[in-house]
Design a protein around this motif. Structure first.
Motif, short mmCIF file in Angstrom:
data_model
loop_
_atom_site.label_atom_id
_atom_site.label_comp_id
_atom_site.label_asym_id
_atom_site.label_seq_id
_atom_site.Cartn_x
_atom_site.Cartn_y
_atom_site.Cartn_z
N SER A 263 13.40 1.71 17.80
CA SER A 263 13.78 3.03 18.33
C SER A 263 14.73 3.78 17.41
CB SER A 263 14.45 2.85 19.69
OG SER A 263 14.98 4.07 20.16
N ASP A 264 14.63 5.11 17.46
CA ASP A 264 15.72 5.91 16.92
C ASP A 264 16.99 5.58 17.69
OD1 ASP A 264 14.00 7.47 15.17
OD2 ASP A 264 13.28 8.43 16.99
N GLU A 282 10.50 3.20 22.96
CA GLU A 282 9.59 2.14 22.61
C GLU A 282 8.55 2.67 21.62
OE1 GLU A 282 9.32 -0.83 26.45
OE2 GLU A 282 7.94 0.88 26.35
N PHE A 283 8.21 1.86 20.63
CA PHE A 283 7.13 2.15 19.70
C PHE A 283 5.95 1.28 20.12
CE2 PHE A 283 10.29 4.34 17.56
CZ PHE A 283 9.86 4.90 16.36
N ASP A 292 9.74 -4.88 20.11
CA ASP A 292 11.20 -4.93 20.20
C ASP A 292 11.65 -6.31 20.65
OD1 ASP A 292 12.99 -2.37 19.85
OD2 ASP A 292 11.04 -1.69 20.57
N GLY A 293 12.73 -6.77 20.05
CA GLY A 293 13.28 -8.08 20.39
C GLY A 293 12.74 -9.17 19.50
N ALA A 294 11.45 -9.48 19.67
CA ALA A 294 10.85 -10.58 18.90
C ALA A 294 10.54 -10.19 17.47
CB ALA A 294 9.58 -11.06 19.60
#
Length: 329
Positions: A263-264, A282-283, A292-294
């Motif tokens: 994310s920005d 979210e992308f 995101d995260g992993a």
């Protein structure tokens, strides 16, 4: 204000298994009229550190700031970067000349077997002025020098290209899209972006906005690509990686998972003058997945910048990429 801004905008509490209401109940009683700046900073840090998110931060001054990171991530030092550079140079081989642009953040070398090696260590700060227009112009200068007619078509064209973003701290996503545009002759979807849209409901988002890669109006390389990634592939380095996943043929990702922040950063201020930041977007892939995260996983797992390899001036991920491209060409 700090807690509520996260409550209304942060998208990943459930994925991170963090009960944000419980965080408020735990830490709010610790803040009183007698709380010192040092104590306040310690509380704010303690609130967001368990998120392990490199796009979360609190800045109380030039010497007092905190930014999150995924467990096990060691941020690069000048000494570490020097060791990495030596291992890469050894992996490229003796006599290989690398040309550099953008204050050293972009470099390219022609390797034996008509394989190219293009390294990108940041998507920002390409000029002393540091503005986006200047960065884009400097990037285009480098890309024009790399993706020539001779390297992209005809009998002398590249048979394979290695793109190295293993040590990339991020920057401006559109610069990554400019590179992707030199690697395709047809438009395709890079990703879709959406932001949290309801302060009370963390499952509500804006309508996803598609972001596309369009082919450059000039020479483009459409052959096999090996993309080197690792946990120090961060932010714009990751959105660039995601943008290339829709390319045909898709690059072979070699190395380790990326950091896991896309994310920005939503930048905000506190009443005492401090600044803080957090992601709110979210992308998404075409199938609605977010990394995101992993982080984005490699297709070919190979250790990246392991201490033993650096000590021996070895680069197994680079060696694997060269072998795969030599075998596919």
């Amino acid at each position: 204000m700090f807690w509520r801004t996260y409550a209304e905008n942060y998208p990943f509490f459930r994925a991170k298994k963090v009960d944000w209401a419980a965080v408020r109940d735990r830490y709010r009683p610790r803040i009183t009229a007698r709380t010192t700046d040092a104590e306040l900073f310690a509380v704010l840090r303690a609130m967001i550190e368990p998120l392990h998110d490199a796009h979360t931060r609190v800045v109380a001054g030039p010497d007092r700031w905190f930014a999150g990171k995924r467990p096990g991530t060691v941020l690069p030092t000048p000494a570490f970067t020097t060791r990495v550079d030596k291992a890469i140079a050894a992996g490229l081989g003796p006599g290989v000349h690398r040309r550099s642009w953008a204050q050293g953040k972009l470099s390219y070398a022609d390797l034996p077997g008509r394989i190219g090696y293009f390294r990108v260590t940041q998507f920002a700060g390409y000029t002393k002025k540091g503005d986006y227009a200047g960065d884009a112009a400097e990037l285009d200068l480098a890309l024009d020098a790399v993706f020539t007619k001779g390297r992209t078509r005809g009998p002398g064209a590249l048979r394979g290209l290695i793109v190295d973003v293993r040590l990339n701290g991020g920057g401006a996503d559109p610069l990554g899209l400019r590179i992707a545009s030199r690697l395709t002759d047809r438009g395709y979807s890079a990703y879709r972006k959406r932001a949290r849209n309801d302060p009370r409901d963390p499952a509500r988002f804006t309508t996803p906005v598609p972001v596309r890669v369009g082919p450059h109006h000039g020479p483009v390389y459409t052959g096999p690509v090996a993309l080197l990634t690792g946990r120090l592939t961060i932010s714009a380095g990751e959105t660039f990686t995601q943008a290339l996943m829709g390319r045909s043929p898709a690059p072979t990702r070699i190395g380790e998972h990326t950091q896991g922040v896309f994310s920005d950063v939503l930048d905000r201020g506190l009443p005492n003058g401090w600044r803080f930041g957090l992601p709110n977007e979210e992308f998404l892939t075409a199938g609605g997945r977010t990394f995101d995260g992993a982080g984005i996983p490699p297709a070919v797992p190979v250790p990246v910048f392991a201490d033993a390899d650096l000590a021996a001036h070895r680069d197994p991920a680079l060696a694997r990429a060269r072998a795969l491209l030599a075998g596919s060409s």
